[in-house]
Design a protein around this motif. Structure first.
Motif, short mmCIF file in Angstrom:
data_model
loop_
_atom_site.label_atom_id
_atom_site.label_comp_id
_atom_site.label_asym_id
_atom_site.label_seq_id
_atom_site.Cartn_x
_atom_site.Cartn_y
_atom_site.Cartn_z
N THR A 1 42.69 46.69 32.40
CA THR A 1 41.84 47.44 33.33
C THR A 1 41.16 46.47 34.27
N LEU A 2 40.77 46.98 35.43
CA LEU A 2 40.08 46.16 36.40
C LEU A 2 39.06 47.02 37.13
N VAL A 3 38.22 46.36 37.89
CA VAL A 3 37.16 47.05 38.64
C VAL A 3 37.39 46.84 40.13
N ILE A 4 37.27 47.92 40.88
CA ILE A 4 37.46 47.91 42.34
C ILE A 4 36.11 48.13 43.00
N LYS A 5 35.83 47.34 44.04
CA LYS A 5 34.65 47.58 44.88
C LYS A 5 35.14 47.74 46.31
N HIS A 6 34.94 48.91 46.86
CA HIS A 6 35.47 49.25 48.18
C HIS A 6 34.30 49.55 49.12
N TYR A 7 34.29 48.89 50.26
CA TYR A 7 33.23 49.05 51.26
C TYR A 7 33.84 49.67 52.52
N PRO A 8 33.94 50.98 52.61
CA PRO A 8 34.65 51.58 53.74
C PRO A 8 33.95 51.42 55.07
N GLU A 9 32.63 51.30 55.08
CA GLU A 9 31.88 51.24 56.33
C GLU A 9 31.51 49.82 56.68
N ALA A 10 31.91 49.36 57.87
CA ALA A 10 31.54 48.03 58.34
C ALA A 10 30.11 48.07 58.86
N PRO A 11 29.36 46.97 58.74
CA PRO A 11 27.99 46.94 59.23
C PRO A 11 27.95 46.80 60.74
N PRO A 12 26.80 47.04 61.36
CA PRO A 12 26.67 46.81 62.80
C PRO A 12 26.94 45.35 63.14
N ARG A 13 27.39 45.12 64.35
CA ARG A 13 27.68 43.75 64.77
C ARG A 13 26.42 42.88 64.67
N GLY A 14 26.57 41.70 64.10
CA GLY A 14 25.45 40.78 63.96
C GLY A 14 24.62 40.98 62.71
N ALA A 15 24.91 42.03 61.94
CA ALA A 15 24.17 42.29 60.71
C ALA A 15 24.91 41.69 59.52
N VAL B 1 38.01 45.55 50.54
CA VAL B 1 38.09 45.84 49.12
C VAL B 1 38.18 44.53 48.35
N LEU B 2 37.60 44.52 47.16
CA LEU B 2 37.82 43.40 46.25
C LEU B 2 38.09 43.97 44.86
N VAL B 3 38.90 43.25 44.12
CA VAL B 3 39.32 43.66 42.79
C VAL B 3 38.92 42.54 41.84
N ILE B 4 38.17 42.90 40.80
CA ILE B 4 37.68 41.90 39.86
C ILE B 4 38.06 42.27 38.43
N ASP B 5 38.00 41.26 37.59
CA ASP B 5 38.28 41.47 36.17
C ASP B 5 37.26 42.45 35.59
N ASP B 6 37.70 43.25 34.66
CA ASP B 6 36.82 44.23 34.00
C ASP B 6 36.26 43.61 32.72
N LEU B 7 34.94 43.46 32.67
CA LEU B 7 34.31 42.89 31.49
C LEU B 7 34.08 43.93 30.39
N GLY B 8 34.55 45.14 30.64
CA GLY B 8 34.45 46.17 29.61
C GLY B 8 33.12 46.89 29.63
N ARG B 9 32.85 47.55 28.53
CA ARG B 9 31.67 48.40 28.44
C ARG B 9 30.54 47.70 27.69
N ALA B 10 30.35 46.44 27.99
CA ALA B 10 29.26 45.69 27.37
C ALA B 10 27.92 46.25 27.84
N PRO B 11 26.89 46.14 27.02
CA PRO B 11 25.58 46.63 27.44
C PRO B 11 24.99 45.76 28.55
N THR B 12 24.16 46.35 29.36
CA THR B 12 23.45 45.59 30.37
C THR B 12 22.16 45.03 29.78
N LEU B 13 21.53 44.12 30.52
CA LEU B 13 20.24 43.60 30.10
C LEU B 13 19.21 44.73 30.01
N TRP B 14 19.30 45.69 30.94
CA TRP B 14 18.40 46.83 30.90
C TRP B 14 18.61 47.64 29.62
#
Length: 398
Positions: free
Chosen positions: A78-92, A128-141
Motif C-alpha cells: 500500500t502507498l499514500v497519495i497526496k494530490h494538490y489539484p489547485e495551483a497557488p497564485p503566482r508569487g505565493a 501529485v506525490l506518492v509516498i510509502d505507507d507507514l500503516g495505521r500506527a497511532p499518532t502522537l495525539w
C-alpha cells in the motif's frame, strides 16, 4: 552534499500534462489516476491502484491510501497519495512544491537518517506525490489523549529526539533545499514576517485589550530577539506545523508526515515548542512538571554533535528563553489580534499558562522585567476572560 532529485519524472514541466481541479467525490479518483500515471512513468510499466481510502487532512491536498494491484518492482503493498489539484497564485508559496521538495531532501538521506516516509514518485505537472505507507500506527495525539501516561511520555521523548535528528541531518543543507524548490518551480519563501509584526503590534494590543503596558526594555528585548532569530547560525529544515496529529509513533521512532509548510529556518524556533508545546493548536494542553526539560535534553542530545556550542547549558537556556518569548508573543498576537471575544476559554487558559511559564523561565534567566511583565499579562488575561482559567493536562496525564 549532492542531492539526488529522484524519485520523480523527467517530464515534471511537460505542458501536455495538466492537473485537473476537482472537488467532492471526484477528488479521490483524480488522485488515484494521477498516482497511477506518475508511478507508471517512474517505473516504466503500468501500475494499477485499487481499494482507495480517503484519509483525513486539513490542508489543500487530497490524501488517499491505495493498494497496488500488481507490481514487479518490489513496491510496498500500500502507498499514500497526496494530490494538490489547485495551483497557488503566482508569487505565493506552493504547498505541493514545499512538500515534494521536503520529501526529496529526506529521501536523499540514508534510511536510518530519514524521519518520514520514503518518497516513491512525484510529478510537478500533475501536482501529485506518492509516498510509502507507514500503516495505521497511532499518532502522537492518540498517545496524548490515551490512558497510559508512560506511553505518552515515551512518545513525547521520541518526538523530541526525532525533531533533533531532523535538525541535525539537515543542518547546512539550505542551498540544497532551495535548489530543489526552484527546480520544481516553487517560490522560495522569505523568513516569516509574523514575529516582526507581533513584536511591533502586540504592546498596543495588550494595552487596548488587557490594560497592560509593555516596558521599553521588554519591547527592546523582543525586537532584538526577533532580529537575531532570523540571522541565527542554527538553521535546519523545519516542518513548521508541529501539531501532534502530524506525527506517527512507530517502532522506529516518531515519523513526521506533513511538510506542506516545510522550510529551512532557525532550528531553535522549533525547539521553543518543547517549552510551549503545540502552541498553535486550538486544543493545546499542559504537560506534567519536568516533561519539557526532559524533551529539551532529548533534542539537545541529537543536535549537539552538529552544533557543539549548544552543548553549553547556559547558552542553550538563553537561546531557548529568547525563542520561548518570541513564540508566546506570536501566539498571543495570533489569538487576540482578531476579535478577542471570539477566543475560547480553553484557548485563553493556554495563553495564561504560556505567559506564566515565560515568567518562570525569565526569572531563572535573570530577565526580571520580562518576568514581571509576563506575570502581569497572565493575570490580566485571567481577569479579562476568567476568572479561574487553568489549562488542563492532556488526558494521558490526568
Amino acid at each position: 552534499m549532492t542531492v539526488d532529485t529522484s524519485p520523480g519524472t523527467e517530464d515534471e514541466h511537460d505542458p501536455a500534462v495538466t492537473a485537473l481541479p476537482v472537488s467532492g467525490t471526484e477528488a479521490v479518483d483524480a488522485a488515484v489516476r494521477a498516482a497511477e500515471t506518475v508511478l507508471t512513468r517512474r517505473f516504466g510499466s503500468a501500475i494499477g491502484l485499487v481499494d482507495p481510502e480517503a484519509l483525513p487532512g486539513s490542508g489543500p491536498a487530497t490524501v488517499v491510501r491505495a493498494r497496488i494491484a500488481a507490481s514487479p518492482f518490489g513496491l510496498p503493498r500500500t502507498l499514500v497519495i497526496k494530490h494538490y489539484p489547485e495551483a497557488p497564485p503566482r508569487g505565493a508559496a506552493d504547498p505541493f512544491a514545499q512538500e515534494a521538495v521536503s520529501y526529496q531532501l529526506f529521501t536523499a538521506l540514508p534510511a536510518e537518517d530519514r524521519m518520514c516516509p520514503e518518497l516513491l514518485a512525484h510529478d510537478g505537472s500533475l501536482r501529485v506525490l506518492v509516498i510509502d505507507d507507514l500503516g495505521r500506527a497511532p499518532t502522537l495525539w492518540d498517545k496524548l489523549r490515551g490512558q497510559d501516561a508512560r506511553l505518552a511520555e515515551r512518545a513525547l521523548l521520541s518526538w523530541a529526539r526525532s525533531l533533533g535528528r531532523l535538525h541535525a541531518t539537515t543542518a547546512g543543507r539550505e542551498a540544497d533545499f532551495e535548489a530543489l524548490l526552484r527546480r520544481l518551480g516553487g517560490f522560495v519563501p522569505d523568513d516569516d514576517t509574523t514575529p516582526a509584526v507581533a513584536c511591533a503590534r502586540l504592546p498596543a494590543l495588550l494595552a487596548e485589550t488587557l490594560g497592560v503596558t509593555t516596558p521599553d526594555d521588554v519591547r527592546a528585548y523582543a525586537e532584538y530577539v526577533c532580529e537575531s532569530s532570523a540571522a541565527s547560525a542554527y538553521r535546519a529544515f523545519s516542518p513548521v506545523d508541529l501539531s501532534p496529529d502530524n506525527n506517527l509513533v512507530t517502532s522506529g521512532g516518531v515519523q513526521f508526515l506533513d511538510f506542506e509548510r516545510g522550510v529551512v529556518r532557525n532550528a531553535l524556533v522549533d525547539a521553543a515548542h518543547l517549552r510551549v508545546p503545540f502552541a498553535a493548536c486550538d486544543d493545546a494542553r499542559a504537560l506534567p512538571t519536568g516533561m519539557s526539560e526532559a524533551m529539551i535534553a532529548a533534542w539537545k542530545a541529537e543536535v549537539s554533535g552538529v552544533w557543539p556550542a549548544l552543548g553549553d547549558n547556559d547558552l542553550l537556556t538563553a537561546h531557548l528563553l529568547d525563542q520561548q518569548m518570541l513564540l508566546v508573543w506570536v501566539t498571543t498576537w495570533a489569538d487576540l489580534g482578531g476579535v478577542a471575544a471570539d477566543v475560547s476559554p480553553g484557548r485563553v487558559a493556554a495563553l495564561v499558562s504560556f505567559w506564566k511559564d515565560l515568567g518562570t523561565y525569565a526569572e531563572r534567566g535573570g530577565k526580571d522585567e520580562v518576568a514581571a511583565h509576563a506575570r502581569e499579562v497572565a493575570s490580566a488575561l485571567n481577569a479579562r476572560f476568567g476568572p479561574g482559567l487553568e489549562q488542563p493536562l492532556y488526558p494521558a496525564f490526568r
